[in-house]
Scaffold this motif. Structure first.
Motif, mmCIF file in Angstrom:
data_model
loop_
_atom_site.group_PDB
_atom_site.id
_atom_site.type_symbol
_atom_site.label_atom_id
_atom_site.label_comp_id
_atom_site.label_asym_id
_atom_site.label_seq_id
_atom_site.Cartn_x
_atom_site.Cartn_y
_atom_site.Cartn_z
ATOM 1 N N ASN A 41 31.720 -50.194 -2.975
ATOM 2 C CA ASN A 41 32.732 -49.153 -3.036
ATOM 3 C C ASN A 41 32.450 -48.026 -2.044
ATOM 4 O OD1 ASN A 41 33.975 -46.647 -5.159
ATOM 5 N ND2 ASN A 41 35.224 -48.332 -4.409
ATOM 6 N N ASP B 51 33.381 -50.377 3.784
ATOM 7 C CA ASP B 51 34.094 -50.299 5.050
ATOM 8 C C ASP B 51 33.166 -50.451 6.251
ATOM 9 O OD1 ASP B 51 32.957 -47.809 4.291
ATOM 10 O OD2 ASP B 51 34.188 -46.769 5.775
ATOM 11 N N ASP C 193 39.561 -56.545 0.385
ATOM 12 C CA ASP C 193 40.138 -55.204 0.503
ATOM 13 C C ASP C 193 40.167 -54.477 -0.839
ATOM 14 O OD1 ASP C 193 40.522 -55.521 3.216
ATOM 15 O OD2 ASP C 193 42.597 -56.224 3.016
ATOM 16 N N TRP C 194 40.393 -55.223 -1.934
ATOM 17 C CA TRP C 194 40.534 -54.557 -3.228
ATOM 18 C C TRP C 194 39.243 -53.868 -3.656
ATOM 19 C CZ3 TRP C 194 37.271 -56.034 -7.106
ATOM 20 C CH2 TRP C 194 36.728 -57.316 -7.058
ATOM 21 N N LEU D 298 37.452 -51.967 -1.930
ATOM 22 C CA LEU D 298 37.370 -50.653 -1.308
ATOM 23 C C LEU D 298 38.361 -49.670 -1.921
ATOM 24 C CD1 LEU D 298 37.315 -51.844 2.433
ATOM 25 C CD2 LEU D 298 35.406 -51.665 0.830
ATOM 26 N N GLN D 299 39.145 -50.119 -2.882
ATOM 27 C CA GLN D 299 40.275 -49.320 -3.339
ATOM 28 C C GLN D 299 40.207 -48.948 -4.814
ATOM 29 O OE1 GLN D 299 43.528 -51.882 -2.307
ATOM 30 N NE2 GLN D 299 43.175 -51.680 -0.103
ATOM 31 N N GLY D 300 39.020 -48.944 -5.379
ATOM 32 C CA GLY D 300 38.889 -48.586 -6.784
ATOM 33 C C GLY D 300 37.526 -48.014 -7.083
ATOM 34 N N TYR E 10 39.527 -52.272 -12.415
ATOM 35 C CA TYR E 10 38.666 -52.606 -11.277
ATOM 36 C C TYR E 10 37.356 -53.202 -11.769
ATOM 37 C CZ TYR E 10 35.878 -51.924 -7.013
ATOM 38 O OH TYR E 10 35.066 -52.118 -5.921
#
Length: 289
Positions: free
Chosen positions: A209, A213, A254-255, A257-259, A267
């Motif tokens: 998390n 990236d 991708d998911w 990085l988004q929670g 999540y």
């Protein structure tokens, strides 16, 4: 004869550690008195060089003295100039040296999640502290239930490590099971796996998390031993049978990085499902040997 070989191996390990402890201690003192993070980062690069040379010297004598029978399969495209998360099953302290044999100087300087008690190991504990390894307290479930704030201590340690990891490429190694596998531990956990303990997802979820990236990928490593009860002493004595190390490269979805693992229950459930599926594949692979 094998006991004598083990004693010589311990001597070689100690001598190599004492030799590299001299520049290690000097650079650690310099790092302590150096003002500002940019200058300390320059000293940290020197400490990384010392650690890599310590690892390299150990691998050199191990390959020639112990002659481990290790079969290695690695994915293409590994680089020392990229960020990696390495996850693996855990059977013995030998795992660390087998991982280093396979990945040394193919990816950046490794960082392991370590138990807090290991900071007191002479010289090596100082090295881990100076190299900014994350030390985890690993509270029991009962302790966390009595005082939930304790969980934040390990989270903050991971956050510090991930924040500093953005400053230079590193490889974060995590034995996801949290401890070495034994049939007794498997039975106590009521683990659904035959060759593995239940994976712990909190640490790697936080790394992915916070640092996902930057990561070039996840290296999913499966270690196999022909000896059903491998030990580090047996390895130092040259008694271990053949072993294999297989690594595959996984992309960071991708998911991830988004929670937030700790704040978003959906999540967290999705991450648990992803990791358990990975562990099921690993268990089947170990079963097919």
């Amino acid at each position: 004869m094998s006991t004598l070989k083990g004693l010589v191996s311990v001597l070689l390990l100690v001598v190599n550690t004492l030799f590299w402890s001299i520049p290690l201690i000097l650079l650690t003192v310099i790092k302590l008195i150096t003002p500002g993070r940019p200058l300390r980062l320059w000293v940290l690069r020197g400490l990384n060089g010392v650690a890599l040379n310590w690892i390299g010297c150990n691998l050199w004598w191990m390959r020639r003295w112990l002659r481990p029978k290790l079969s290695v399969s690695l994915p293409p495209g590994l680089s020392r100039d990229q960020w990696w998360l390495v996850i693996s099953n855990h059977r013995s302290w030998t795992d660390i040296f087998l991982l280093l044999m396979a990945l040394h100087r193919r990816i950046p300087m490794p960082r392991f999640f370590l138990k807090r008690q290991l900071i007191w190991v002479p010289i090596v504990g100082l090295a881990w502290w100076a190299l900014e390894f994350p030390f985890m307290r690993r509270y029991s479930r009962e302790q966390l239930e009595r005082n939930p704030r304790l969980a934040h201590i390990d989270r903050h340690a991971t956050e510090r490590m991930c924040s500093r990891a953005r400053e230079m490429p590193i490889a974060i190694f995590n034995f996801v099971e949290g401890t070495r596998f034994t049939p007794a531990k498997r039975d106590v956990q009521n683990s659904p796996f035959r060759h593995l303990l239940r994976p712990k997802s909190g640490g790697i979820a936080q790394v992915l998390n916070l640092l996902g990236d930057r990561l070039s990928g996840i290296l999913d490593v499966t270690l196999r031993y022909t000896n059903p009860n491998p030990t580090f002493w047996g390895f130092l004595c040259g008694r271990e049978g053949p072993a294999s190390l297989e690594a595959r490269r996984l992309e960071v979805p991708d998911w991830m990085l988004q929670g937030s693992y700790h704040d978003d229950p959906h999540y967290k459930e999705r991450f648990h499902s992803w990791l358990n599926a990975l562990w099921q594949e690993k268990d089947r692979a170990l079963d097919s040997r």
